[in-house]
Design a protein around this motif. Structure first.
Motif, mmCIF file in Angstrom:
data_model
loop_
_atom_site.group_PDB
_atom_site.id
_atom_site.type_symbol
_atom_site.label_atom_id
_atom_site.label_comp_id
_atom_site.label_asym_id
_atom_site.label_seq_id
_atom_site.Cartn_x
_atom_site.Cartn_y
_atom_site.Cartn_z
ATOM 1 N N GLY A 1 7.568 32.441 -47.697
ATOM 2 C CA GLY A 1 8.314 31.256 -47.262
ATOM 3 C C GLY A 1 9.540 31.604 -46.433
ATOM 4 N N PRO A 2 10.443 32.441 -46.944
ATOM 5 C CA PRO A 2 11.628 32.818 -46.154
ATOM 6 C C PRO A 2 11.267 33.511 -44.854
ATOM 7 N N LEU A 3 10.218 34.344 -44.867
ATOM 8 C CA LEU A 3 9.829 35.059 -43.653
ATOM 9 C C LEU A 3 9.305 34.084 -42.594
ATOM 10 N N THR A 4 8.489 33.106 -43.009
ATOM 11 C CA THR A 4 7.960 32.121 -42.060
ATOM 12 C C THR A 4 9.083 31.281 -41.471
ATOM 13 N N TYR B 1 -1.034 35.696 -42.089
ATOM 14 C CA TYR B 1 -0.691 36.856 -42.909
ATOM 15 C C TYR B 1 -1.951 37.489 -43.487
ATOM 16 N N GLY B 2 -1.891 38.808 -43.655
ATOM 17 C CA GLY B 2 -2.958 39.540 -44.331
ATOM 18 C C GLY B 2 -2.540 39.868 -45.759
ATOM 19 N N GLY B 3 -3.316 40.723 -46.419
ATOM 20 C CA GLY B 3 -3.002 41.113 -47.790
ATOM 21 C C GLY B 3 -2.031 42.283 -47.832
ATOM 22 N N LEU B 4 -1.257 42.344 -48.914
ATOM 23 C CA LEU B 4 -0.303 43.434 -49.084
ATOM 24 C C LEU B 4 -1.011 44.781 -49.152
ATOM 25 N N LEU C 1 3.240 44.020 -45.383
ATOM 26 C CA LEU C 1 2.575 42.718 -45.251
ATOM 27 C C LEU C 1 2.162 42.530 -43.796
ATOM 28 N N PRO C 2 0.846 42.552 -43.487
ATOM 29 C CA PRO C 2 0.400 42.357 -42.107
ATOM 30 C C PRO C 2 0.669 40.922 -41.631
ATOM 31 N N ILE C 3 1.178 40.801 -40.403
ATOM 32 C CA ILE C 3 1.468 39.491 -39.805
ATOM 33 C C ILE C 3 0.873 39.478 -38.396
ATOM 34 N N ARG C 4 0.208 38.377 -38.073
ATOM 35 C CA ARG C 4 -0.289 38.178 -36.703
ATOM 36 C C ARG C 4 0.482 37.018 -36.080
ATOM 37 N N SER D 1 3.954 44.564 -39.165
ATOM 38 C CA SER D 1 4.004 44.795 -40.603
ATOM 39 C C SER D 1 5.415 44.526 -41.105
ATOM 40 N N ALA D 2 5.537 43.671 -42.113
ATOM 41 C CA ALA D 2 6.831 43.430 -42.759
ATOM 42 C C ALA D 2 6.848 44.207 -44.080
ATOM 43 N N PHE D 3 7.991 44.821 -44.398
ATOM 44 C CA PHE D 3 8.083 45.676 -45.576
ATOM 45 C C PHE D 3 8.736 44.948 -46.744
#
Length: 224
Positions: A108-111, A134-137, A146-149, A219-221
């Motif tokens: 939520g905060p990232l979006t 988002y993908g899976g951790l 955390l993969p993000i497109r 990728s978000a950590f």
């Protein structure tokens, strides 16, 4: 009156026996004293040198101990200062670290951040964020990625600003904050960019401010 004849001292050039014995006793006594002194000297001199060496060693050891005690006091003072600095550092930077490396996905905060940043860029030029997925951790020890497109369209300036934001993400320095908060740590894994060309009667006309169509994999950590 009858008188006894006087006894004459022996004066025939031969040594008097008593006198010789006395002289020999003095000689023997002197030799004995010299031997005793020499013996004491031979036994005492090494001990004296050893005593001096021991005293010198003790003096040097006391100096070394004093120097070590001084170093220990200095290190204790330095350690105390380091503890205070660490306390101040922890108090100041721990909240920032918790934001750049949050616990869990925190989708939520990232979006909200990505949408807010795109809207802020849109105020100064074209910036249209069309898709976020988002993908899976993926665990990497104590942390996860955390993969993000992302798909968006932007002009030249906003494209550069968006990429700079990702490059500076994870910084705990205030100059790299957005809207008063540190940015979650991210890295670019893959990018594809399309730059449109316009043709007019066979001639290629390049727009002075072209729009870039970008497909970005990031990728978000976060901490596990």
């Amino acid at each position: 009156m009858f008188e006894m004849p006087a006894i004459k001292k022996r004066d025939d050039g031969k040594p008097n026996l008593l006198k010789m014995l006395i002289q020999n006793v003095y000689v023997y006594y002197g030799l004995a004293v010299l031997i005793i002194i020499a013996t004491l000297g031979l036994h005492t001199y090494p001990n004296y040198n050893e005593l001096n060496n021991t005293k010198t060693l003790i003096t040097n050891s006391e100096s070394e101990i004093a120097a070590l005690e001084k170093q220990i006091r200095e290190k204790e003072i330095e350690l105390e200062g380091t503890k205070q600095e660490f306390g101040l550092y922890s108090e100041k930077y721990s909240p920032r670290i918790n934001k750049v490396l949050p616990v869990g996905e925190q989708l939520g905060p990232l979006t909200r951040f990505l949408e807010s940043f795109a809207l802020q860029l849109e105020k100064s030029g074209v910036m249209t964020l069309s898709a976020i997925s988002y993908g899976g951790l993926k665990s990497i020890g104590e942390a996860s990625t955390l993969p993000i497109r992302l798909s968006f369209q932007a002009n030249n300036v906003n494209f550069v600003r968006f990429m700079q934001m990702i490059a500076n993400s994870g910084s705990i320095e205030e100059k790299d904050f957005y809207d008063g908060d540190p940015i979650r740590m991210m890295q670019v894994d893959q990018i594809s960019v399309t730059i449109p060309n316009f043709e007019t009667e066979g001639a290629v006309v390049v727009d002075e401010d072209p729009l870039y169509t970008i497909n970005l994999q990031v990728s978000a950590f976060n901490r596990n």
